[in-house]
Design a protein around this motif. Structure first.
Motif, PDB file in Angstrom:
ATOM      1  N   ALA A  62      -2.325 -29.694 -12.724  1.00  0.00           N
ATOM      2  CA  ALA A  62      -1.245 -30.430 -12.062  1.00  0.00           C
ATOM      3  C   ALA A  62      -1.007 -29.967 -10.628  1.00  0.00           C
ATOM      4  CB  ALA A  62       0.051 -30.283 -12.865  1.00  0.00           C
ATOM      5  N   THR A  63      -1.785 -29.001 -10.158  1.00  0.00           N
ATOM      6  CA  THR A  63      -1.571 -28.415  -8.836  1.00  0.00           C
ATOM      7  C   THR A  63      -2.190 -29.278  -7.747  1.00  0.00           C
ATOM      8  OG1 THR A  63      -1.520 -26.179  -9.751  1.00  0.00           O
ATOM      9  CG2 THR A  63      -2.022 -26.389  -7.407  1.00  0.00           C
ATOM     10  N   PRO A  64      -1.423 -29.620  -6.713  1.00  0.00           N
ATOM     11  CA  PRO A  64      -2.001 -30.381  -5.599  1.00  0.00           C
ATOM     12  C   PRO A  64      -3.197 -29.657  -5.001  1.00  0.00           C
ATOM     13  CG  PRO A  64       0.393 -30.294  -5.411  1.00  0.00           C
ATOM     14  CD  PRO A  64       0.017 -29.364  -6.527  1.00  0.00           C
ATOM     15  N   GLY A  65      -4.254 -30.402  -4.757  1.00  0.00           N
ATOM     16  CA  GLY A  65      -5.448 -29.838  -4.151  1.00  0.00           C
ATOM     17  C   GLY A  65      -6.489 -29.378  -5.145  1.00  0.00           C
ATOM     18  N   VAL A  66      -6.130 -29.230  -6.414  1.00  0.00           N
ATOM     19  CA  VAL A  66      -7.096 -28.787  -7.422  1.00  0.00           C
ATOM     20  C   VAL A  66      -7.825 -30.001  -7.981  1.00  0.00           C
ATOM     21  CG1 VAL A  66      -7.374 -27.725  -9.697  1.00  0.00           C
ATOM     22  CG2 VAL A  66      -5.822 -26.705  -8.020  1.00  0.00           C
ATOM     23  N   ALA A  67      -9.139 -30.005  -7.850  1.00  0.00           N
ATOM     24  CA  ALA A  67      -9.943 -31.136  -8.299  1.00  0.00           C
ATOM     25  C   ALA A  67     -10.529 -30.921  -9.679  1.00  0.00           C
ATOM     26  CB  ALA A  67     -11.069 -31.411  -7.303  1.00  0.00           C
ATOM     27  N   ARG A  68     -10.791 -29.662 -10.049  1.00  0.00           N
ATOM     28  CA  ARG A  68     -11.439 -29.391 -11.331  1.00  0.00           C
ATOM     29  C   ARG A  68     -11.084 -27.985 -11.791  1.00  0.00           C
ATOM     30  NH1 ARG A  68     -14.343 -29.385  -7.125  1.00  0.00           N
ATOM     31  NH2 ARG A  68     -14.624 -31.624  -7.239  1.00  0.00           N
ATOM     32  N   ARG A 110     -20.108 -24.417  -8.299  1.00  0.00           N
ATOM     33  CA  ARG A 110     -20.790 -24.681  -7.038  1.00  0.00           C
ATOM     34  C   ARG A 110     -21.844 -25.767  -7.191  1.00  0.00           C
ATOM     35  NH1 ARG A 110     -19.795 -20.039  -3.694  1.00  0.00           N
ATOM     36  NH2 ARG A 110     -17.713 -20.556  -2.936  1.00  0.00           N
ATOM     37  N   ALA A 111     -22.470 -25.824  -8.367  1.00  0.00           N
ATOM     38  CA  ALA A 111     -23.440 -26.890  -8.604  1.00  0.00           C
ATOM     39  C   ALA A 111     -22.747 -28.243  -8.661  1.00  0.00           C
ATOM     40  CB  ALA A 111     -24.194 -26.622  -9.908  1.00  0.00           C
ATOM     41  N   LEU A 112     -21.535 -28.274  -9.210  1.00  0.00           N
ATOM     42  CA  LEU A 112     -20.790 -29.529  -9.302  1.00  0.00           C
ATOM     43  C   LEU A 112     -20.235 -29.969  -7.952  1.00  0.00           C
ATOM     44  CD1 LEU A 112     -18.723 -28.885 -12.563  1.00  0.00           C
ATOM     45  CD2 LEU A 112     -20.555 -30.566 -12.278  1.00  0.00           C
ATOM     46  N   ALA A 113     -19.771 -29.023  -7.169  1.00  0.00           N
ATOM     47  CA  ALA A 113     -19.105 -29.343  -5.897  1.00  0.00           C
ATOM     48  C   ALA A 113     -19.457 -28.274  -4.868  1.00  0.00           C
ATOM     49  CB  ALA A 113     -17.597 -29.436  -6.103  1.00  0.00           C
ATOM     50  N   PRO A 114     -20.627 -28.360  -4.253  1.00  0.00           N
ATOM     51  CA  PRO A 114     -21.091 -27.289  -3.359  1.00  0.00           C
ATOM     52  C   PRO A 114     -20.184 -27.040  -2.162  1.00  0.00           C
ATOM     53  CG  PRO A 114     -22.885 -28.796  -3.922  1.00  0.00           C
ATOM     54  CD  PRO A 114     -21.617 -29.423  -4.413  1.00  0.00           C
ATOM     55  N   ARG A 115     -19.467 -28.055  -1.718  1.00  0.00           N
ATOM     56  CA  ARG A 115     -18.641 -27.906  -0.516  1.00  0.00           C
ATOM     57  C   ARG A 115     -17.181 -27.632  -0.827  1.00  0.00           C
ATOM     58  NH1 ARG A 115     -21.064 -32.730   3.414  1.00  0.00           N
ATOM     59  NH2 ARG A 115     -23.248 -31.989   3.360  1.00  0.00           N
ATOM     60  N   ALA A 116     -16.865 -27.380  -2.066  1.00  0.00           N
ATOM     61  CA  ALA A 116     -15.474 -27.151  -2.454  1.00  0.00           C
ATOM     62  C   ALA A 116     -15.113 -25.673  -2.386  1.00  0.00           C
ATOM     63  CB  ALA A 116     -15.233 -27.658  -3.875  1.00  0.00           C
ATOM     64  N   PRO A 117     -13.901 -25.353  -1.958  1.00  0.00           N
ATOM     65  CA  PRO A 117     -13.447 -23.969  -2.093  1.00  0.00           C
ATOM     66  C   PRO A 117     -13.298 -23.622  -3.564  1.00  0.00           C
ATOM     67  CG  PRO A 117     -11.626 -25.387  -1.418  1.00  0.00           C
ATOM     68  CD  PRO A 117     -12.871 -26.235  -1.400  1.00  0.00           C
ATOM     69  N   LEU A 118     -13.364 -22.343  -3.857  1.00  0.00           N
ATOM     70  CA  LEU A 118     -13.479 -21.891  -5.239  1.00  0.00           C
ATOM     71  C   LEU A 118     -12.529 -20.726  -5.479  1.00  0.00           C
ATOM     72  CD1 LEU A 118     -15.181 -21.736  -7.956  1.00  0.00           C
ATOM     73  CD2 LEU A 118     -16.705 -20.188  -6.700  1.00  0.00           C
ATOM     74  N   ALA A 119     -11.912 -20.696  -6.666  1.00  0.00           N
ATOM     75  CA  ALA A 119     -11.051 -19.568  -7.011  1.00  0.00           C
ATOM     76  C   ALA A 119     -11.206 -19.225  -8.476  1.00  0.00           C
ATOM     77  CB  ALA A 119      -9.590 -19.886  -6.708  1.00  0.00           C
TER      78      ALA A 119
END
Length: 227
Positions: A62-68, A110-119
């Motif tokens: 439910a957090t804004p900005g979180v895609a997956r 990273r394989a799913l979304a290479p350009r996404a920031p990660l946490a």
């Protein structure tokens, strides 16, 4: 627990962090999880561990900005419940402990979304509030690594990295010092206690209840007669 310990209404959300974040959460098999809660919860310890994860994933999604949200686990029952919420469940294929699981989950993300920031995010944050998590993610520098220490100030509840940069997780006892020594920026933010309050003991759970528990943990408390 009283009515006052249920999570209150969300405050006005801050500006959303950059979109498309991938969050990776680790979850032990429930039979092994949260062993330090055994004196407090007895046979209900696995149920509490699952409730913590369900509330954490619900808030993260439910957090804004979180895609997956990816959950790394080898517990099929827990994985099925978390998948129903919308999490992507990743098998803990390499084994070898927490940090190897997080590295594996990061590779999948990273394989799913290479350009996404990660946490990487702890899965035992039953009071987690989306607005506070959004504030933490929004404070991560766009070109580096950063971490948030836990409430006691010795561990870590969140480690984030920019696209293309390694996550290099070093979770476990004393991880605050290790992440800082590894070059990650320590995020010093006020009013994000729900992101810092992970739960390992009965005392931790009491502090999380003071912040306001999520619905799954609250429901379990009610069934246990702790309302």
């Amino acid at each position: 627990m009283t009515q006052d310990t249920v999570r209150p209404s969300e405050p006005v959300a801050p500006a959303a962090p950059p979109a498309d974040w991938s969050l990776v959460l680790p979850l032990k098999p429930l039979a092994l999880a949260k062993s330090r809660l055994a004196p407090y919860a007895g046979p209900h310890r696995p149920d509490l561990a699952l409730s913590f994860a369900l509330d954490t994933v619900t808030a993260a999604l439910a957090t804004p900005g979180v895609a997956r949200v990816l959950v790394v686990t080898r517990d099929p029952g827990a994985g099925a419940r978390l998948a129903e919420l919308g999490a992507l469940v990743v098998a803990d294929e390499p084994g070898g402990g927490l940090n190897r699981a997080l590295s594996h989950g990061a590779s999948v993300a990273r394989a799913l979304a290479p350009r996404a920031p990660l946490a990487a995010l702890s899965a035992d944050l039953p009071a987690l509030r989306p607005a506070e998590l959004a504030r933490v993610l929004g404070a991560v520098p766009p070109d580096g690594r950063a971490f948030l220490p836990d409430s006691p100030g010795l561990g870590t509840t969140l480690l984030a990295t920019a696209p293309g940069r390694p996550l290099a997780p070093a979770f476990g006892d004393g991880s605050r010092a290790r992440h800082a020594a590894g070059g990650a920026l320590e995020l010093r933010l006020a009013d994000v206690e729900s992101v810092r309050r992970d739960v390992d003991t009965g005392s931790d759970l009491g502090e999380a209840a003071d912040l306001g528990l999520g619905p799954h943990t609250s429901a379990l408390f009610a069934r246990l007669g702790r309302s």
